[in-house]
Design a protein around this motif. Structure first.
Motif, PDB file in Angstrom:
ATOM      1  N   GLY A   1      -3.378  13.243  51.413  1.00  0.00           N
ATOM      2  CA  GLY A   1      -2.302  13.057  52.391  1.00  0.00           C
ATOM      3  C   GLY A   1      -1.529  14.348  52.587  1.00  0.00           C
ATOM      4  O   GLY A   1      -1.674  15.298  51.807  1.00  0.00           O
ATOM      5  N   GLU A   2      -0.733  14.373  53.643  1.00  0.00           N
ATOM      6  CA  GLU A   2       0.174  15.510  53.848  1.00  0.00           C
ATOM      7  C   GLU A   2       1.596  14.973  53.873  1.00  0.00           C
ATOM      8  O   GLU A   2       1.870  13.958  54.527  1.00  0.00           O
ATOM      9  CB  GLU A   2      -0.129  16.227  55.173  1.00  0.00           C
ATOM     10  CG  GLU A   2       0.885  17.344  55.446  1.00  0.00           C
ATOM     11  CD  GLU A   2       0.572  18.215  56.663  1.00  0.00           C
ATOM     12  OE1 GLU A   2      -0.383  17.911  57.398  1.00  0.00           O
ATOM     13  OE2 GLU A   2       1.311  19.202  56.858  1.00  0.00           O
ATOM     14  N   ALA A   3       2.478  15.651  53.142  1.00  0.00           N
ATOM     15  CA  ALA A   3       3.896  15.252  53.162  1.00  0.00           C
ATOM     16  C   ALA A   3       4.583  15.982  54.309  1.00  0.00           C
ATOM     17  O   ALA A   3       4.469  17.205  54.419  1.00  0.00           O
ATOM     18  CB  ALA A   3       4.559  15.624  51.841  1.00  0.00           C
TER      19      ALA A   3
ATOM     20  N   VAL B   1       1.743  19.934  50.705  1.00  0.00           N
ATOM     21  CA  VAL B   1       3.163  20.106  51.033  1.00  0.00           C
ATOM     22  C   VAL B   1       3.293  21.396  51.843  1.00  0.00           C
ATOM     23  O   VAL B   1       2.661  22.402  51.518  1.00  0.00           O
ATOM     24  CB  VAL B   1       4.007  20.205  49.735  1.00  0.00           C
ATOM     25  CG1 VAL B   1       5.476  20.453  50.050  1.00  0.00           C
ATOM     26  CG2 VAL B   1       3.854  18.941  48.898  1.00  0.00           C
ATOM     27  N   ASN B   2       4.077  21.337  52.920  1.00  0.00           N
ATOM     28  CA  ASN B   2       4.262  22.538  53.759  1.00  0.00           C
ATOM     29  C   ASN B   2       5.287  23.466  53.124  1.00  0.00           C
ATOM     30  O   ASN B   2       6.376  23.031  52.741  1.00  0.00           O
ATOM     31  CB  ASN B   2       4.763  22.129  55.150  1.00  0.00           C
ATOM     32  CG  ASN B   2       3.695  21.376  55.914  1.00  0.00           C
ATOM     33  OD1 ASN B   2       2.773  21.968  56.458  1.00  0.00           O
ATOM     34  ND2 ASN B   2       3.797  20.056  55.917  1.00  0.00           N
ATOM     35  N   PHE B   3       4.920  24.722  53.039  1.00  0.00           N
ATOM     36  CA  PHE B   3       5.859  25.711  52.513  1.00  0.00           C
ATOM     37  C   PHE B   3       6.084  26.795  53.550  1.00  0.00           C
ATOM     38  O   PHE B   3       5.124  27.376  54.057  1.00  0.00           O
ATOM     39  CB  PHE B   3       5.344  26.313  51.200  1.00  0.00           C
ATOM     40  CG  PHE B   3       5.499  25.365  50.041  1.00  0.00           C
ATOM     41  CD1 PHE B   3       6.707  25.268  49.377  1.00  0.00           C
ATOM     42  CD2 PHE B   3       4.442  24.560  49.646  1.00  0.00           C
ATOM     43  CE1 PHE B   3       6.860  24.385  48.313  1.00  0.00           C
ATOM     44  CE2 PHE B   3       4.586  23.674  48.589  1.00  0.00           C
ATOM     45  CZ  PHE B   3       5.803  23.584  47.921  1.00  0.00           C
TER      46      PHE B   3
ATOM     47  N   VAL C   1      -0.726  23.711  48.588  1.00  0.00           N
ATOM     48  CA  VAL C   1       0.301  24.503  49.273  1.00  0.00           C
ATOM     49  C   VAL C   1      -0.167  24.813  50.693  1.00  0.00           C
ATOM     50  O   VAL C   1      -1.129  25.550  50.879  1.00  0.00           O
ATOM     51  CB  VAL C   1       0.541  25.832  48.510  1.00  0.00           C
ATOM     52  CG1 VAL C   1       1.515  26.732  49.259  1.00  0.00           C
ATOM     53  CG2 VAL C   1       1.047  25.552  47.105  1.00  0.00           C
ATOM     54  N   GLU C   2       0.489  24.219  51.702  1.00  0.00           N
ATOM     55  CA  GLU C   2       0.098  24.511  53.097  1.00  0.00           C
ATOM     56  C   GLU C   2       0.931  25.658  53.647  1.00  0.00           C
ATOM     57  O   GLU C   2       2.160  25.612  53.611  1.00  0.00           O
ATOM     58  CB  GLU C   2       0.311  23.275  53.985  1.00  0.00           C
ATOM     59  CG  GLU C   2      -0.834  22.329  53.900  1.00  0.00           C
ATOM     60  CD  GLU C   2      -0.959  21.381  55.097  1.00  0.00           C
ATOM     61  OE1 GLU C   2      -0.405  21.654  56.181  1.00  0.00           O
ATOM     62  OE2 GLU C   2      -1.624  20.356  54.918  1.00  0.00           O
ATOM     63  N   ILE C   3       0.234  26.668  54.153  1.00  0.00           N
ATOM     64  CA  ILE C   3       0.965  27.769  54.796  1.00  0.00           C
ATOM     65  C   ILE C   3       0.339  28.030  56.158  1.00  0.00           C
ATOM     66  O   ILE C   3      -0.871  27.854  56.330  1.00  0.00           O
ATOM     67  CB  ILE C   3       0.917  29.063  53.942  1.00  0.00           C
ATOM     68  CG1 ILE C   3      -0.505  29.355  53.476  1.00  0.00           C
ATOM     69  CG2 ILE C   3       1.825  28.976  52.761  1.00  0.00           C
ATOM     70  CD1 ILE C   3      -0.593  30.614  52.639  1.00  0.00           C
TER      71      ILE C   3
ATOM     72  N   ILE D   1      -4.762  26.761  54.579  1.00  0.00           N
ATOM     73  CA  ILE D   1      -4.326  27.489  55.781  1.00  0.00           C
ATOM     74  C   ILE D   1      -4.080  26.466  56.882  1.00  0.00           C
ATOM     75  O   ILE D   1      -5.014  25.835  57.371  1.00  0.00           O
ATOM     76  CB  ILE D   1      -5.385  28.504  56.256  1.00  0.00           C
ATOM     77  CG1 ILE D   1      -5.735  29.478  55.140  1.00  0.00           C
ATOM     78  CG2 ILE D   1      -4.899  29.231  57.502  1.00  0.00           C
ATOM     79  CD1 ILE D   1      -6.827  30.471  55.491  1.00  0.00           C
ATOM     80  N   ASP D   2      -2.811  26.320  57.250  1.00  0.00           N
ATOM     81  CA  ASP D   2      -2.425  25.315  58.245  1.00  0.00           C
ATOM     82  C   ASP D   2      -2.619  25.870  59.658  1.00  0.00           C
ATOM     83  O   ASP D   2      -2.509  27.081  59.869  1.00  0.00           O
ATOM     84  CB  ASP D   2      -0.939  24.977  58.030  1.00  0.00           C
ATOM     85  CG  ASP D   2      -0.579  23.603  58.551  1.00  0.00           C
ATOM     86  OD1 ASP D   2      -1.433  22.965  59.176  1.00  0.00           O
ATOM     87  OD2 ASP D   2       0.579  23.177  58.339  1.00  0.00           O
ATOM     88  N   ASP D   3      -2.880  24.996  60.599  1.00  0.00           N
ATOM     89  CA  ASP D   3      -2.921  25.347  62.030  1.00  0.00           C
ATOM     90  C   ASP D   3      -3.878  26.489  62.339  1.00  0.00           C
ATOM     91  O   ASP D   3      -3.610  27.299  63.242  1.00  0.00           O
ATOM     92  CB  ASP D   3      -1.515  25.738  62.544  1.00  0.00           C
ATOM     93  CG  ASP D   3      -0.496  24.651  62.294  1.00  0.00           C
ATOM     94  OD1 ASP D   3      -0.909  23.487  62.162  1.00  0.00           O
ATOM     95  OD2 ASP D   3       0.698  24.965  62.214  1.00  0.00           O
TER      96      ASP D   3
ATOM     97  N   ILE E   1      -9.092  24.881  54.809  1.00  0.00           N
ATOM     98  CA  ILE E   1      -8.757  25.437  56.124  1.00  0.00           C
ATOM     99  C   ILE E   1      -8.513  24.270  57.058  1.00  0.00           C
ATOM    100  O   ILE E   1      -9.386  23.403  57.217  1.00  0.00           O
ATOM    101  CB  ILE E   1      -9.930  26.277  56.681  1.00  0.00           C
ATOM    102  CG1 ILE E   1     -10.249  27.435  55.738  1.00  0.00           C
ATOM    103  CG2 ILE E   1      -9.604  26.799  58.078  1.00  0.00           C
ATOM    104  CD1 ILE E   1     -11.649  27.961  55.919  1.00  0.00           C
ATOM    105  N   LYS E   2      -7.330  24.230  57.669  1.00  0.00           N
ATOM    106  CA  LYS E   2      -7.034  23.117  58.579  1.00  0.00           C
ATOM    107  C   LYS E   2      -7.232  23.571  60.020  1.00  0.00           C
ATOM    108  O   LYS E   2      -6.479  24.416  60.521  1.00  0.00           O
ATOM    109  CB  LYS E   2      -5.601  22.619  58.363  1.00  0.00           C
ATOM    110  CG  LYS E   2      -5.411  22.025  56.969  1.00  0.00           C
ATOM    111  CD  LYS E   2      -4.055  21.392  56.827  1.00  0.00           C
ATOM    112  CE  LYS E   2      -4.065  19.969  57.316  1.00  0.00           C
ATOM    113  NZ  LYS E   2      -2.767  19.293  57.072  1.00  0.00           N
ATOM    114  N   LEU E   3      -8.269  23.039  60.663  1.00  0.00           N
ATOM    115  CA  LEU E   3      -8.555  23.413  62.050  1.00  0.00           C
ATOM    116  C   LEU E   3      -7.499  22.787  62.953  1.00  0.00           C
ATOM    117  O   LEU E   3      -7.273  21.575  62.911  1.00  0.00           O
ATOM    118  CB  LEU E   3      -9.930  22.902  62.478  1.00  0.00           C
ATOM    119  CG  LEU E   3     -11.156  23.574  61.865  1.00  0.00           C
ATOM    120  CD1 LEU E   3     -12.413  23.099  62.571  1.00  0.00           C
ATOM    121  CD2 LEU E   3     -11.053  25.086  61.977  1.00  0.00           C
TER     122      LEU E   3
HETATM  123 MG    MG Z   1       0.974  21.188  57.608  1.00  0.00          MG
END
Ligand code: MG
Ligand code: C2E
Ligand code: MG
Length: 481
Positions: free
Chosen positions: A249-251, A310-312, A342-344, A375-377, A396-398
């Motif tokens: 999941g993503e918070a 978690v987004n940082f 750790v999402e960045i 790696i977000d976005d 890696i998040k496409l």
């Molecule tokens: Mg995110």
């Protein structure tokens, strides 16, 4: 000699007298020229931009105020001009190229104003203010649009980059007597332009004034409040499309607004403000803690858990101490590091080129400690494959934009497949964000990647609901409803 009259003296020494007189006049003239030169130098320092051939804002305000006092039968406007993405251009192509481009823009702006009655000035960097006259509003707006197009086309011809020109406009009311206020209004109009990446001309009007007032009040409220349980984590699940099982999941932070009976506000409502003030780092750790609490509670109850990302904010990585604080929170709740990712965002790497060494060392420390980076976005903004070199990522998040671009589907699929394969080679998992439709799922299958996150499966939901879904999944697995 003693009997010599003044007339005799002048006659006898006329040559010397004329010589000394001329020399005196020359010296005075010379001194005058020097003084005038110095004066024009001083004036230039006071009124001209120190680097570019354009007036500075002081001069615009000084002359503008003079015109407001003497020429009240005329209509005036201030226009704040800004080049979107200039900062990125500067970072990518270097300082000299950036300066050349700005010089060129100065020239275009100087040529676009009537030098007798109007002023083009530079504030700093890529920010300019114009003081213009207008008679008919429609014609005036057409003039601005033409100027905007002209600058954009010229920039493209010069650099082959599509940089966008944004403008904020304020038409001075008849009572307006202070140029500083006028410039402030056109600046405000620019700041309310919808997107930083689009070309837009925003006019300061009543609606905008109201919006600014609202923003101001909201910021005042946000400034005062503590980071506490009004900031909660919502969860969006990540699903394996082959089995339809939730594998993580993503918070995502939400704010329960006390002034609006606990109305749930999205990050857009407060994250940009807290990024400006730096408080976002506190929010991020607060969200991480609430995730750890939830995982701890589930473990204590003997329930299964899944990894949560978690987004940082990028702000964590430009100062020291992130890995230590991260580990301390994990330790406090006894959560294994595999369970918090750790999402960045990838733009971090281009935007913060200056602080790269610091960021690099933090990211490497995290990697060495076995903390999973995501790696977000990826694919939004200035994507470059170089990001893989800089972020030692496990995930890696496409970005959703990949799935929205349907213009040349075949080509798009090939590109995405290439990224998935590269991720595979780098032992990184790919997650597809913003999956909304059956067609998106089809694309995922074609590019051979299987972890999806998006409205197709679920919107971000409160913790209790997310937990219930996890419980239900467990019950089905164990065969005990
Ligand atoms: Mg995110
Ligand atoms: P993100 O990390 O890329 O999160 C995904 C965003 O996409 C979320 O918006 C989510 O609700 C939305 N989304 C998910 N599925 C779909 C879909 O199928 N279609 C569409 N159109 N959108 C979808 P949200 O919750 O508004 O968050 C926006 C951004 O705010 C996040 O983007 C993240 O960058 C930031 N953010 C959220 N929580 C935090 C946080 O705790 N700390 C920090 N620093 N930033 C956060
Ligand atoms: Mg994202």
């Amino acid at each position: 000699m003693a009997d010599m009259t003044l007339v005799d003296f002048m006659e006898n020494y006329s040559f010397y007298i004329i010589f000394f007189l001329l020399a005196g006049i020359c010296a005075i003239l010379f001194a005058l020229i020097l003084i005038l030169r110095e004066r024009s130098k001083i004036q230039k320092i006071m009124h001209k931009d120190p680097i570019m051939d354009i007036w500075n804002l002081n001069y615009l305000i000084y002359q503008g105020n003079k015109r407001l006092r003497t020429d009240r039968n005329k209509k005036f406007a201030t226009v704040t001009v800004n080049i979107a993405q200039f900062r990125s251009y500067n970072l990518l192509y270097g300082w000299d190229m950036g300066e050349k481009l700005l010089e060129y823009i100065c020239m275009l702006l100087n040529n676009s104003v009537d030098s007798k009655t109007e002023i083009a000035s530079r504030v700093q960097g890529d920010s300019f203010v114009l003081f213009l006259e207008w008679e008919n509003w429609e014609d005036f707006m057409t003039r601005l649009r033409n100027l905007q197009n002209k600058i954009q086309k010229s920039i493209y011809n010069l650099t082959e980059n599509h940089l966008r020109v944004r403008m904020g406009v304020y038409a001075l009311s008849e009572e307006q007597e202070d140029m500083k206020v006028a410039v402030n209004y056109s600046n405000q109009a620019l700041s309310m332009a919808r997107s930083r990446k689009c070309s837009e001309i925003k006019v300061f009007d009543r609606a905008l004034e109201e919006k600014l007032r609202e923003t101001h009040e909201r910021e005042k409220m946000l400034e005062k409040i503590e980071i506490d349980d009004r900031f909660v984590a919502y969860y969006q699940n990540k699903v394996d499309i082959r089995t339809n099982r939730i594998i993580g999941g993503e918070a995502l932070v939400r704010f329960l607004d006390p002034l609006k009976n606990g109305k749930v506000e999205s990050p857009a409502y407060f994250v940009p403000y807290y990024e400006q003030t730096g408080k976002i780092t506190e929010i991020d750790f607060h969200i991480m803690e609430s995730v750890c609490k939830m995982l701890r509670k589930r473990l204590d109850e003997g329930k299964t858990i899944v990894p949560i990302s978690v987004n940082f904010s990028r702000l964590h990585f430009i100062k020291k101490g992130f890995p230590e604080r991260f580990e301390a929170i994990l330790g406090k709740y006894g959560i294994d590091k595999e369970y918090i990712e750790v999402e960045i965002t990838e733009t971090l790497m281009i935007e913060e080129l200056m602080q790269q060494e610091m960021i690099k060392s933090t990211l490497n420390t995290l990697k060495e400690k076995g903390i999973r980076l995501s790696i977000d976005d990826f694919g939004s903004g200035y994507s470059s494959l170089g990001v893989f070199e800089k972020i030692p990522a496990s995930i890696i998040k496409l970005d959703r934009s990949f799935f929205m671009n349907q213009q040349d589907r075949e080509r798009q699929i090939k590109i995405m497949r290439g990224i998935v394969m590269l991720g595979h080679e780098l032992e990184a998992q790919t997650v597809c964000e913003g999956i909304e439709t059956e067609e998106d799922i089809q694309v995922m299958k074609e590019i051979k990647t299987y972890i999806a996150q998006g409205y197709y499966f679920s919107k971000p939901i409160p913790q209790e609901e997310f937990e219930k879904i996890l419980d239900r999944q467990e019950e089905i697995k164990s065969g005990c409803p």
